[in-house]
Design a protein around this motif. Structure first.
Motif, short mmCIF file in Angstrom:
data_model
loop_
_atom_site.label_atom_id
_atom_site.label_comp_id
_atom_site.label_asym_id
_atom_site.label_seq_id
_atom_site.Cartn_x
_atom_site.Cartn_y
_atom_site.Cartn_z
N ARG A 12 0.68 -1.38 0.04
CA ARG A 12 -0.01 0.22 -0.11
C ARG A 12 0.83 1.04 0.01
NH1 ARG A 12 -3.01 -3.13 3.74
NH2 ARG A 12 -2.04 -2.02 5.33
N ALA A 13 2.10 1.26 0.61
CA ALA A 13 2.82 2.50 0.84
C ALA A 13 3.63 2.73 -0.48
CB ALA A 13 3.61 2.20 2.00
N LEU A 14 4.01 1.58 -1.17
CA LEU A 14 4.75 1.82 -2.31
C LEU A 14 3.65 2.29 -3.40
CD1 LEU A 14 7.05 -1.51 -2.02
CD2 LEU A 14 7.85 1.03 -2.45
N LEU A 15 2.47 1.74 -3.41
CA LEU A 15 1.57 2.11 -4.30
C LEU A 15 1.09 3.77 -4.12
CD1 LEU A 15 -0.74 -0.95 -4.62
CD2 LEU A 15 0.90 -0.14 -6.44
N ARG A 16 1.00 3.90 -2.88
CA ARG A 16 0.45 5.31 -2.57
C ARG A 16 1.47 6.19 -3.04
NH1 ARG A 16 0.60 4.71 2.61
NH2 ARG A 16 2.31 5.92 3.06
N ILE A 17 2.73 6.07 -2.96
CA ILE A 17 3.77 6.90 -3.14
C ILE A 17 4.17 6.70 -4.67
CG2 ILE A 17 6.24 7.48 -3.02
CD1 ILE A 17 6.00 6.21 -0.11
N GLY A 18 4.17 5.52 -5.09
CA GLY A 18 4.88 5.31 -6.52
C GLY A 18 3.79 5.39 -7.83
N SER A 151 11.34 16.31 -5.70
CA SER A 151 12.05 15.33 -4.94
C SER A 151 11.76 15.77 -3.24
CB SER A 151 13.53 15.31 -5.10
OG SER A 151 13.85 14.91 -6.50
N TYR A 152 11.65 16.77 -3.07
CA TYR A 152 11.51 17.31 -1.59
C TYR A 152 9.94 16.85 -1.17
CZ TYR A 152 9.10 20.74 1.42
OH TYR A 152 8.30 21.38 2.18
N LEU A 153 9.04 17.06 -2.29
CA LEU A 153 7.62 16.55 -2.15
C LEU A 153 7.44 15.13 -1.80
CD1 LEU A 153 5.81 19.44 -4.02
CD2 LEU A 153 5.80 19.11 -1.77
N ALA A 154 8.09 14.43 -3.08
CA ALA A 154 8.00 12.96 -2.84
C ALA A 154 8.63 12.23 -1.80
CB ALA A 154 8.64 12.44 -4.14
N ALA A 155 9.52 12.99 -1.08
CA ALA A 155 10.22 12.33 0.07
C ALA A 155 9.31 12.50 1.40
CB ALA A 155 11.37 13.06 0.30
N LEU A 156 8.39 13.43 1.09
CA LEU A 156 7.39 13.54 2.15
C LEU A 156 6.12 13.03 2.13
CD1 LEU A 156 7.73 17.56 2.68
CD2 LEU A 156 8.75 15.57 4.22
N ARG A 160 0.91 13.30 -5.16
CA ARG A 160 -0.17 13.47 -5.89
C ARG A 160 0.08 14.85 -6.47
NH1 ARG A 160 -5.73 11.69 -2.83
NH2 ARG A 160 -5.32 9.49 -2.67
N VAL A 161 0.72 15.80 -5.70
CA VAL A 161 1.03 17.19 -6.30
C VAL A 161 2.06 17.04 -7.45
CG1 VAL A 161 2.61 17.87 -4.48
CG2 VAL A 161 1.66 19.35 -5.85
N VAL A 162 2.85 16.16 -7.30
CA VAL A 162 3.97 15.92 -8.42
C VAL A 162 3.35 15.38 -9.80
CG1 VAL A 162 5.97 14.47 -8.97
CG2 VAL A 162 5.87 15.54 -6.61
N PHE A 163 2.39 14.67 -9.44
CA PHE A 163 1.52 14.23 -10.56
C PHE A 163 0.77 15.15 -11.28
CE2 PHE A 163 -2.56 12.30 -12.08
CZ PHE A 163 -2.38 11.58 -13.06
N LEU A 289 10.45 3.22 -13.16
CA LEU A 289 11.24 4.33 -12.45
C LEU A 289 10.39 4.66 -11.32
CD1 LEU A 289 13.61 6.44 -12.72
CD2 LEU A 289 11.96 7.63 -14.56
N GLY A 290 9.07 5.01 -11.43
CA GLY A 290 8.30 5.56 -10.48
C GLY A 290 8.43 4.80 -9.23
N LEU A 291 8.38 3.38 -9.41
CA LEU A 291 8.46 2.40 -8.29
C LEU A 291 9.97 2.51 -7.60
CD1 LEU A 291 7.07 0.25 -6.65
CD2 LEU A 291 8.10 -1.46 -8.36
N SER A 292 10.90 2.65 -8.53
CA SER A 292 12.26 3.11 -7.76
C SER A 292 12.34 4.18 -7.23
CB SER A 292 13.27 2.99 -9.08
OG SER A 292 14.41 3.35 -8.70
N ASN A 293 11.58 5.30 -7.57
CA ASN A 293 11.55 6.42 -6.55
C ASN A 293 11.16 6.29 -5.42
OD1 ASN A 293 10.97 8.76 -9.68
ND2 ASN A 293 12.83 7.85 -8.79
N ALA A 294 9.77 5.50 -5.34
CA ALA A 294 9.07 5.09 -4.23
C ALA A 294 9.75 4.26 -3.11
CB ALA A 294 7.84 4.42 -4.57
N ALA A 295 10.70 3.55 -3.70
CA ALA A 295 11.63 2.95 -3.05
C ALA A 295 12.68 3.46 -2.24
CB ALA A 295 12.37 1.51 -3.74
N THR A 296 13.15 4.60 -3.12
CA THR A 296 14.15 5.43 -2.58
C THR A 296 13.58 5.98 -1.28
OG1 THR A 296 15.37 5.92 -4.66
CG2 THR A 296 15.68 7.40 -2.73
#
Length: 455
Positions: A12-18, A151-156, A160-163, A289-296
């Motif tokens: 769920r967390a990876l999908l929510r971010i990724g 990157s700052y927003l994704a880390a937090l 969705r705003v990035v999208f 790539l999106g999943l990799s960002n979420a994993a980071t």
């Protein structure tokens, strides 16, 4: 908590971010596709020059993007430790480094004509590409600043705003392109310069959008507080982490650039088939790539909490998800090659059948490397979350340039396998990277971090 519950939580967390990040990457892909289609309608010369000019811009952007990507794991770690001051310092120095990089490289865009001539481009293409780049170059800094803030927003975990920022950019780009390339709605007909102005417009609109969101949604971070003040300690930290990331990205991009050059040696039909197959493979790559960002982000968060078990479980779930994406993409490429390729070729194109025949074979090769391509970019995401970037940089250089490029040349031309051989070389390089990077994460980094966290 049971292992099953823990696994579902990670999913769920990876999908929510990724998922928003994947959508954002696909939208970004759509911007490039829009440029290609509209310039193709305008003239073949304009399309050729902006393909070359766009590649020139992209190489420099990829190199500079390392500082923005470095912000992601560092901010995720600071957020897990509830250190809002450090969070602000990291993001601010990411903005500094990106601005410095963009300004220092601006003269290169003005000298791009002679550089492209030195790379064996025709005078006509080099001149027109320089016209494009002398305008588009002013967009490098805002493009990098947008990436830092994303990157700052994704880390937090505010992805969705990035999208939405990227999705809004797609129609903005299309509208400005349509007006300025062709001279519609009373606008001047600017051709390639119009495409460059459209790119800059998108970059500044996106920058304004993410700044407004960051200021209004996260006032407690005071992100732009004392933005003018240098912070050399954090500046050096972001630089040390970010430069190897940029060089790693450059090594991977240049592997595919080298493959395009080799395919050009085989003729126009092979190059056209290669370009289409690569576009489709790139679209599938956006999922990984999106999943990799979420994993980071997830690994960076685990770093902040000093939780190696959480990191390990999350990494295993991310790998399983990436392999699932790869399986679906492989099925699509193998089952529907001709409809996919045919969408990129005019029905009345004289060479349509020849391009389709060559492209089907290459799309099978693209299916072959889905698993290793997903594995290598996911491994890079996991390693970046651990703030391990120098070793991966060396591995990338070896895998892509000492294994991938020579293999592509030998298989394609020495063994006379043509385009299939070049793509098998890509598979070889990506496989080497996937194996070595995964080994580094699971054996080197995980063992090191377990000892560090216990100590």
């Amino acid at each position: 908590m049971s292992t099953a519950m823990s696994t579902s939580g990670h999913i769920r967390a990876l999908l929510r971010i990724g998922l928003p990040l994947i959508g954002g990457h696909i939208a970004q892909f759509g911007i490039g596709l829009t440029d290609t289609i509209m310039l193709g309608w305008y003239s073949v010369e304009a399309l050729a020059s902006v393909v070359i000019g766009g590649s020139f811009f992209f190489v420099l952007f990829i190199l500079g993007s390392g500082f923005a990507i470095a912000v992601m794991p560092l901010v995720a770690e600071a957020d897990a430790q509830d250190d809002q001051v450090m969070l602000r310092r990291i993001t601010r120095m990411g903005l500094w480094l990106s601005t410095i990089f963009g300004v220092l490289l601006l003269p290169i865009f003005f000298l791009s004509g002679p550089i492209l001539l030195g790379l064996q481009q025709t005078p006509e293409v080099a001149d027109l590409a320089q016209v494009y780049l002398r305008v588009a170059g002013f967009g490098l800094t805002p493009a990098l600043l947008v990436m830092v803030l994303k990157s700052y927003l994704a880390a937090l975990e505010r992805t969705r705003v990035v999208f939405w920022v990227t999705v809004i950019a797609v129609p903005v780009n299309a509208i400005v392109n349509y007006a300025l390339i062709f001279g519609n709605w009373g606008a001047p007909e600017m051709g390639v310069q119009g495409a460059a102005v459209a790119s800059i417009t998108v970059q500044f609109v996106s920058l304004i959008g993410v700044i407004i969101y960051a200021v209004r949604a996260l006032p407690e971070h005071a992100l732009f507080k004392r933005l003018w003040k240098p912070d050399w300690e954090v500046f050096a930290r972001v630089f040390r982490l970010g430069l190897p990331i940029g060089l790693t990205n450059l090594a991977e991009v240049s592997l595919f650039s080298a493959s395009s050059i080799m395919m050009g040696w085989l003729g126009t039909i092979q190059l056209a088939a290669h370009g289409i197959a690569l576009q489709l493979a790139s679209l599938a790559f956006m999922l990984h790539l999106g999943l990799s960002n979420a994993a980071t982000v997830r690994v960076g968060n685990a770093m902040g909490r000093r939780d190696a078990d959480h990191m390990s479980r999350g990494a295993k779930v991310a790998i399983a998800m990436s392999m699932s994406f790869a399986f679906v993409a492989t099925l699509v490429f193998v089952l529907f090659p001709e409809p996919l390729l045919g969408a990129f070729i005019r029905p009345d194109e004289v060479e349509r059948d020849a391009i389709l025949a060559a492209g089907v074979t290459l799309l099978y090769m693209a299916a072959l490397f889905q698993f290793v391509d997903g594995a290598q970019i996911l491994a890079l995401g996991l390693l970046r979350g651990c703030q391990d970037t120098r070793g991966p940089m060396v591995i990338a250089g070896i895998s892509y340039w000492m294994i991938g490029v020579p293999s592509a040349y030998v298989l394609g031309f020495v063994f006379d396998l043509g385009g299939v051989g070049v793509w098998l070389g890509l598979v070889t390089g990506l496989t080497a990277a996937a194996v070595l990077l995964m080994y580094r994460f699971w054996i080197t980094d995980m063992n090191r971090l377990r000892l560090k966290f216990v100590g």
